[in-house]
Design a protein around this motif. Structure first.
Motif: not given
Length: 469
Positions: A340-344, A391-393, A398-399
């Motif tokens: 749920p935390e976005g692009a990784t 490494v999460l955004r 922005s994803d």
């Protein structure tokens, strides 16, 4: 995308597989075309569903004759896209569910490729034995998949990776011939070990149809603790003490950063903070022993000495099996908690254990410079040097922008790994995701040797053609 599958090949496959052995139904096929992280969405005109080794041999033989590419899929738990077809025939082992033999005297279990890891564990437990390969995806990961990818998991420190747990294999080679290597021998010094070529080959040298697996005694005592530590350096020092305290009987030694625990608390229902105060890093340690009470006594000594040395900040020891499962759930949910935390940008790397702390420091500094605000969630099997470095955004970022920089950012991480004598794929394999990147870090001598082996066994390159070299 590969060329369309000829109609005559499809009709021949239907004939040999019979009713229930194939599908062209889009709804039936759809779940097999999407990777767990949604990074790959594939396409296939034909799903082959063999039930026996003879079925697999017939399918592969027809495809070899026609030069038709095949993608092989087990439980679809792979994380590097190797199991997702891009127009090829998709061969699923889901119907190959036979448990052929369970032998407590030989400490061996023979299972077909579609048997799940959870089913192997249950069968072993039925004869008071255990198969010591633990994965969070054990309910869907299959024997064929874990063998073909040389899966690791949480107990590598004590028992090794899959290749250390396989006694023999049965496989269909790329020309459709069946190799029966299902020996249960601990010693066989009669030439090249063909099973080791197939283990970790990601389906490129043959379709694994069954495996003879090593079993071990059930441990009489087991204990699990969550430990708060100040740094990865302290965790590595504790690892050395744990080995001494148990005589080498450390079942698992896992490292997690605080951010990963925060994600689990936020995104995984039922997760509770295991300690009263937050800590920068956490170690999940499991000891086991064949002697009743021995593991518990060793854990008590280990934690007391760690507290005295200033390496342990706080700890909780599970008092029940439910508490042990709750502590393990925190570790096993590190990846799901990120979704749920976005692009990784995900990295499955390995460095020598002595270099883990240095890697984390250097890679994190590099990522903070390259992608200011990016969130670093590092966790993994510190006992064997395997770190999942994600490494999460940036929070609220922005994803799309973060995803667009994935390849450049990963190259920075992988270059650091290479300088430390490490590997850019510790346990997930190269798959479609990392094959080109993997070639960058191998010598021409190694690449030439690997290509020569593949040409010898699969001259038409029909098995998983987009994977490996």
């Amino acid at each position: 995308m590969t060329a369309p599958v000829p109609a005559d090949v499809i009709s021949r496959l239907k004939a040999v597989l019979g009713p229930g052995g194939w599908s062209e139904d889009a709804e039936r096929i759809a779940p097999k075309l999407v990777e767990w992280r949604d990074r790959w969405v594939g396409q296939t005109p034909f799903l082959a569903l063999p039930k026996t080794t003879a079925d697999v041999a017939a399918v592969v033989g027809i495809c070899f004759e026609a030069g038709q590419a095949i993608t092989i899929q087990g439980g679809n738990t792979g994380l590097v896209g190797g199991q997702i077809p891009l127009g090829e025939v998709l061969l699923s082992t889901e119907r190959m569910k036979g448990l052929r033999e369970v032998d407590a005297f030989d400490d061996a279990l023979t299972a077909e490729a579609g048997v799940t890891l959870a089913e192997v564990h249950a069968a072993a437990a039925g004869v008071r034995r255990r198969f010591p390969l633990g994965l969070a995806s054990e309910g869907s990961a299959t024997v064929g998949g874990v063998v073909s990818t040389n899966a690791g998991g949480t107990q590598v420190l004590r028992y090794g990776m899959t290749r250390s747990l396989v006694l023999g294999l049965e496989a269909v080679l790329p020309n459709g011939e069946v190799w029966n290597g299902l020996k249960r021998l601990r010693k066989d010094n009669t030439g090249y070990d063909l099973k080791q070529l197939l283990i970790g080959a990601e389906g490129t040298l043959g379709v694994v149809t069954a495996a003879a697996l090593k079993l071990y005694p059930v441990m009489a005592s087991r204990t699990v603790a969550m430990i708060g530590v100040g740094s990865p350096e302290d965790a590595i020092r504790l690892l050395a003490r744990a080995k001494d305290a148990t005589g080498g009987a450390v079942e698992a030694f896992e490292l997690m950063g605080r951010l990963g625990l925060d994600f689990a608390l936020r995104n995984i229902a039922g997760t509770r903070d295991p300690l009263a105060e937050p800590h920068p890093w956490y170690v999940l340690a499991e000891f086991s022993s064949g002697e009743p009470g021995s593991a518990e006594a060793a854990m008590e000594r280990f934690l007391a000495e760690g507290l005295e040395a200033g390496l342990v900040r706080d700890a909780v020891v599970a008092q029940t099996e439910a508490q042990a499962k709750a502590l393990w759930a925190i570790r096993e949910n590190q990846s799901p908690a990120q979704k749920p935390e976005g692009a990784t940008w995900k990295h499955d790397i390995a460095v020598p254990v002595s270099q883990v702390a240095a890697f984390l420091a250097e890679a994190t500094a590099a990522m903070q410079a390259f992608a200011p605000g990016a969130r670093i969630a590092a966790f993994g099997h510190v006992g064997d040097g395997n770190i999942h470095y994600d490494v999460l955004r940036p929070d609220g970022g922005s994803d799309a922008e973060h995803a667009a920089r994935r390849d450049q950012g990963s190259r920075i991480v992988h270059d650091i790994v290479a300088r430390m004598g490490g590997s850019i794929s510790a346990e997930h394999g190269l798959g479609a995701m990392k094959t080109a990147e993997g070639a960058r870090y191998k010598s021409e001598v190694e690449l030439s040797a690997q290509r020569a082996i593949r040409r010898a066994l699969d001259p038409k390159r029909i098995l998983n053609p987009r994977v490996l070299f």
